[in-house]
Design a protein around this motif. Structure first.
Motif, PDB file in Angstrom:
ATOM      1  N   ASP B  16       0.806  -1.171  -0.026  1.00  0.00           N
ATOM      2  CA  ASP B  16      -0.046  -0.082  -0.020  1.00  0.00           C
ATOM      3  C   ASP B  16       0.701   1.429  -0.157  1.00  0.00           C
ATOM      4  N   ARG B  17       2.153   1.115  -0.172  1.00  0.00           N
ATOM      5  CA  ARG B  17       2.877   2.258  -0.407  1.00  0.00           C
ATOM      6  C   ARG B  17       3.858   1.854  -1.446  1.00  0.00           C
ATOM      7  N   GLY B  18       4.322   3.237  -2.176  1.00  0.00           N
ATOM      8  CA  GLY B  18       5.020   2.882  -3.360  1.00  0.00           C
ATOM      9  C   GLY B  18       6.276   3.860  -3.475  1.00  0.00           C
ATOM     10  N   VAL B  19       6.712   4.731  -4.583  1.00  0.00           N
ATOM     11  CA  VAL B  19       7.732   5.406  -4.874  1.00  0.00           C
ATOM     12  C   VAL B  19       8.192   6.412  -3.720  1.00  0.00           C
ATOM     13  N   THR B  20       7.056   6.865  -3.010  1.00  0.00           N
ATOM     14  CA  THR B  20       7.395   7.870  -1.928  1.00  0.00           C
ATOM     15  C   THR B  20       7.424   7.219  -0.669  1.00  0.00           C
ATOM     16  N   ALA B  21       7.660   5.817  -0.535  1.00  0.00           N
ATOM     17  CA  ALA B  21       7.908   5.347   0.658  1.00  0.00           C
ATOM     18  C   ALA B  21       9.333   5.687   1.128  1.00  0.00           C
ATOM     19  N   ALA B  22      10.254   5.914   0.194  1.00  0.00           N
ATOM     20  CA  ALA B  22      11.740   6.320   0.215  1.00  0.00           C
ATOM     21  C   ALA B  22      11.864   7.749   0.511  1.00  0.00           C
ATOM     22  N   SER B  23      12.640   8.136   1.395  1.00  0.00           N
ATOM     23  CA  SER B  23      12.670   9.592   1.504  1.00  0.00           C
ATOM     24  C   SER B  23      13.612  10.451   0.592  1.00  0.00           C
ATOM     25  N   GLY B  24      13.268  11.505   0.106  1.00  0.00           N
ATOM     26  CA  GLY B  24      13.826  12.426  -0.695  1.00  0.00           C
ATOM     27  C   GLY B  24      13.168  12.365  -2.243  1.00  0.00           C
ATOM     28  N   PHE B  25      12.007  11.985  -2.141  1.00  0.00           N
ATOM     29  CA  PHE B  25      11.365  11.607  -3.425  1.00  0.00           C
ATOM     30  C   PHE B  25       9.976  12.288  -3.316  1.00  0.00           C
ATOM     31  N   ARG B  26       9.743  13.082  -4.483  1.00  0.00           N
ATOM     32  CA  ARG B  26       8.021  13.437  -4.659  1.00  0.00           C
ATOM     33  C   ARG B  26       7.746  12.671  -5.897  1.00  0.00           C
ATOM     34  N   ALA B  27       6.279  12.821  -6.007  1.00  0.00           N
ATOM     35  CA  ALA B  27       5.619  11.937  -7.107  1.00  0.00           C
ATOM     36  C   ALA B  27       4.248  12.810  -7.350  1.00  0.00           C
ATOM     37  N   SER B  28       3.817  12.616  -8.512  1.00  0.00           N
ATOM     38  CA  SER B  28       2.382  12.930  -8.797  1.00  0.00           C
ATOM     39  C   SER B  28       1.986  12.347 -10.083  1.00  0.00           C
ATOM     40  N   GLY B  29       0.516  12.477 -10.207  1.00  0.00           N
ATOM     41  CA  GLY B  29      -0.152  11.860 -11.214  1.00  0.00           C
ATOM     42  C   GLY B  29      -1.187  12.389 -11.659  1.00  0.00           C
ATOM     43  N   ILE B  30      -1.498  12.795 -13.087  1.00  0.00           N
ATOM     44  CA  ILE B  30      -2.845  13.755 -13.366  1.00  0.00           C
ATOM     45  C   ILE B  30      -3.007  13.299 -14.663  1.00  0.00           C
ATOM     46  N   THR B  31      -4.169  13.793 -15.147  1.00  0.00           N
ATOM     47  CA  THR B  31      -4.895  13.758 -16.544  1.00  0.00           C
ATOM     48  C   THR B  31      -4.310  14.816 -17.264  1.00  0.00           C
ATOM     49  N   ALA B  32      -3.309  14.436 -18.213  1.00  0.00           N
ATOM     50  CA  ALA B  32      -3.015  15.446 -19.448  1.00  0.00           C
ATOM     51  C   ALA B  32      -3.733  15.267 -20.463  1.00  0.00           C
ATOM     52  N   GLY B  33      -4.343  14.166 -20.795  1.00  0.00           N
ATOM     53  CA  GLY B  33      -5.219  14.137 -22.126  1.00  0.00           C
ATOM     54  C   GLY B  33      -4.868  13.198 -23.130  1.00  0.00           C
ATOM     55  N   PHE B  34      -3.773  12.318 -22.592  1.00  0.00           N
ATOM     56  CA  PHE B  34      -3.436  11.309 -23.930  1.00  0.00           C
ATOM     57  C   PHE B  34      -4.381  10.061 -24.228  1.00  0.00           C
ATOM     58  N   LYS B  35      -5.353   9.987 -22.867  1.00  0.00           N
ATOM     59  CA  LYS B  35      -6.317   8.868 -22.774  1.00  0.00           C
ATOM     60  C   LYS B  35      -7.344   9.402 -23.367  1.00  0.00           C
ATOM     61  N   PRO B  36      -8.239   8.910 -24.398  1.00  0.00           N
ATOM     62  CA  PRO B  36      -9.610   9.477 -24.711  1.00  0.00           C
ATOM     63  C   PRO B  36     -10.402   9.493 -23.558  1.00  0.00           C
ATOM     64  N   SER B  37     -10.450   8.672 -22.731  1.00  0.00           N
ATOM     65  CA  SER B  37     -11.177   8.068 -21.552  1.00  0.00           C
ATOM     66  C   SER B  37     -11.140   9.197 -20.515  1.00  0.00           C
ATOM     67  N   GLY B  38     -10.106  10.201 -20.498  1.00  0.00           N
ATOM     68  CA  GLY B  38     -10.100  11.058 -19.428  1.00  0.00           C
ATOM     69  C   GLY B  38      -9.368  10.605 -18.093  1.00  0.00           C
TER      70      GLY B  38
END
Lengths: 403, 403
Positions: B16-38
């Motif tokens: 239940d934890r991923g790339v931000t489990a290690a300190s010194g890292f930031r992450a993000s995920g957004i909708t830019a519009g590559f997928k027609p589904s949104g």
């Protein structure tokens, strides 16, 4: 340079005659009772000479069936007088008892024909892992010998008795202007029902040719035909191709011409196998050309033929060149990824490694035949692999009915 | 000797934890519009240091996508500050324009983060053969940078934005008693929808480790985890595994312990990928043991994992050991065909190359998990391959929706 895609050089082959097309041979096919269905399941092809030459190619699967172990010994001395074949049971993974069954089968055939057991090749096809009932073999010997005849109907009976999930018998024959002939029958190849993916082929010729030449020609013909019919990438424990020479025509065939005729017969049988592969909705012919070697071309064509993603795309009538390139990219062949062209049914959908002409021009939905051309642009060699698409029926055939 | 089947040595990993489990890292995920589904389709993982170490493994497919060509250059100097990833387009088979798109993407990310473009790895996944729209990349940069955060929710957003036909995001993390951590996210692996079979993995660690050690450990961990997750035998043009080291824990990890932790994280991600493979009804774990070498064991396990006949049998809940032996027989591994044992879900259905205990004792219909053990009886090495069965849904996913 354009691809020729024509093993056998376009020699004229008929498909309504088989192993009895060559003189000096008798054949038969009967119901012995290996199949619960009661369909024919026991066949015999006898070489009445005067020559008893033989060439043979067996599966390279190291888990080889008992009849393969037996038959390798039979052909080792270059003499074979008969081939006995059963469907309804592969006699594979059956240990010493299974080998004894093959041996006894050859002895029973030998006694009935008054020839040595050591001159009788044995072939089996069917489920793996079950012993073949020896009483069924015993009961079949007299009827299968009694039914031997040298007419076309007898050849067809033999071709019918070796069928498993094949829907039609497969035969091919060539008659040379010089008076010698080549005839053959085949069953199987991949995409068949559970554990029945075995390919069995018997070829006859009445040309005067020694065993050493038969062997050399058979290996070369197989390497360009049966070895390139790759339905589902799976190799059987029982695959066998036997070529018997009777010399009964009294004509010594020219080797290059004989090789070409043999290749044409093998090519016809191989494409008949692919065409009848159960569950397939498309026959796919993949030719790689302008390669630096034939091996390179064959590696590339085979890699595409074994891509489940490509094969499902074809089932979906999708000329998906991206999946072709992905498969090409896994090979060690010489090419530049930025130079690859892919043409599907006449439309160059990929040019120089990028999107080419509109794939709207490719209508796979209304044709069974799919021709894929891959231009490596680095040499002058080519190789063709014949395969099928991967369909719901393939999954159904090989899962739902498999217990 | 019994198989252990446990890469990573049983180290405790959370999912239940991923790339931000290690300190010194930031992450993000957004909708830019590559997928027609949104749906979310643009992700960023930033290494804030103090170290900027990196190891990476890329597809060996020679038809490699533009972002792979770009990213190989980025990691060559052992320094990486960020990984930007998009779903909704593979940017593969797109020529010089495609490479320029990856380059420009790195420049835009670099400018926004005030780092060099040459320290930005780019990953893409989606359809092959179409140009990635640069205006969509441009529009996504500010939002994806603005969304960067170091909490678990940010890691989950990144893991979600890289999904294609994945039904769930995949994360794994390990926290060592010494105070350093390893975190990771993954998407893909085979058996996905058209042309989307790419595997992308980003792993982070805050242990103090130089790039050379990260690279060595990553290669070894991948060889025993991702390289052995073989869903459909097809290799993508875009596969990428990146491991970034921030050193932010201030703790220099012991290399063997770090390798074990990294392997455990990779193993967790690999099995999550196989478990989520679309169209699969069984997870199949194939372990060959008592082999003379690990390579032999891996070759045998992989050969079975790639047999369509075996995979359809498993879909049919049929513990078909004959198809296992047929596949084993095609390998070059050292074994005696008459000594092979095959055990499926605890029942030794094949013993000494012949039929073993009754397969009535194997109930595959009521379990998703299928464990196949192949005992070669010639040595002391083992290797496990994870795969799936071959199902109607696989054919459907990869054909019906592929235009």
């Amino acid at each position: 340079m354009h691809p020729s895609q024509n093993p056998g050089g376009g020699m004229s082959v008929v498909t309504d005659r088989g192993v009895t097309a060559a003189s000096g041979f008798r054949a038969s096919g009967i119901t012995a009772g290996f199949k619960p269905s009661g369909n024919p399941d026991f066949a015999l092809v006898v070489n009445d000479g005067p020559q008893t030459a033989v060439g043979a190619v067996f599966t390279t699967n190291r888990v080889a069936a008992a009849p393969v172990h037996w038959s390798r010994q039979v052909v080792a001395d270059g003499t074979t007088r008969a081939v006995v074949l059963n469907s309804g049971g592969a006699n594979a993974c059956t240990g010493p008892q299974g080998f004894q069954t093959s041996h006894t089968t050859a002895e029973l055939v030998g006694a009935a024909l008054e020839i040595g057991a050591g001159d009788v090749v044995v072939c089996s096809t069917g489920l793996i892992g079950e012993q073949l009932p020896l009483e069924t073999v015993r009961g079949g010997i007299d009827p299968v010998v009694a039914a031997l005849a040298e007419d076309d109907a007898a050849g067809l009976s033999a071709a019918t008795a070796i069928m498993t999930t094949d829907t039609v018998p497969k035969q091919a024959a060539y008659v040379s202007p010089e008076g010698w002939s080549v005839g053959g029958m085949a069953k199987g190849a991949g995409m068949l029902a559970p554990g029945l993916a075995t390919m069995l082929v018997v070829i006859t010729t009445d040309a005067q040719i020694p065993s050493s030449v038969l062997q050399r020609c058979l290996e070369e013909a197989c390497s360009r035909t049966f070895d390139r019919a790759d339905s589902d990438g799976c190799m059987s424990t029982n695959d066998t191709v036997v070529l018997m020479g009777s010399g009964a025509s009294g004509v010594a065939a020219d080797e290059p011409e004989f090789l070409q005729a043999l290749t044409a017969v093998c090519h016809s049988l191989a494409t008949q196998l692919i065409h009848d592969a159960e569950g397939a909705s498309h026959d796919v012919v993949i030719t790689t050309y302008n390669a630096v070697s034939e091996d390179d071309a064959a590696e590339v064509s085979r890699s595409v033929a074994r891509s489940n993603l490509f094969k499902t795309a074809i089932f979906g009538n999708d000329p998906n060149w991206g999946r072709v390139l992905s498969a090409v990219g896994t090979t060690q062949a010489v090419f530049d990824p930025d130079e690859l062209d892919v043409t599907i049914n006449g439309v160059t959908v990929c040019r120089d490694g990028m999107i080419g002409d509109s794939r709207d021009g490719v209508d796979l939905a209304s044709t069974r035949q799919v021709e894929v051309l891959i231009d490596l642009k680095v040499g002058s060699h080519e190789a063709t692999i014949w395969t099928n698409d991967l369909t719901h029926d393939y999954v159904e055939e090989n899962s739902a009915y498999s217990t």
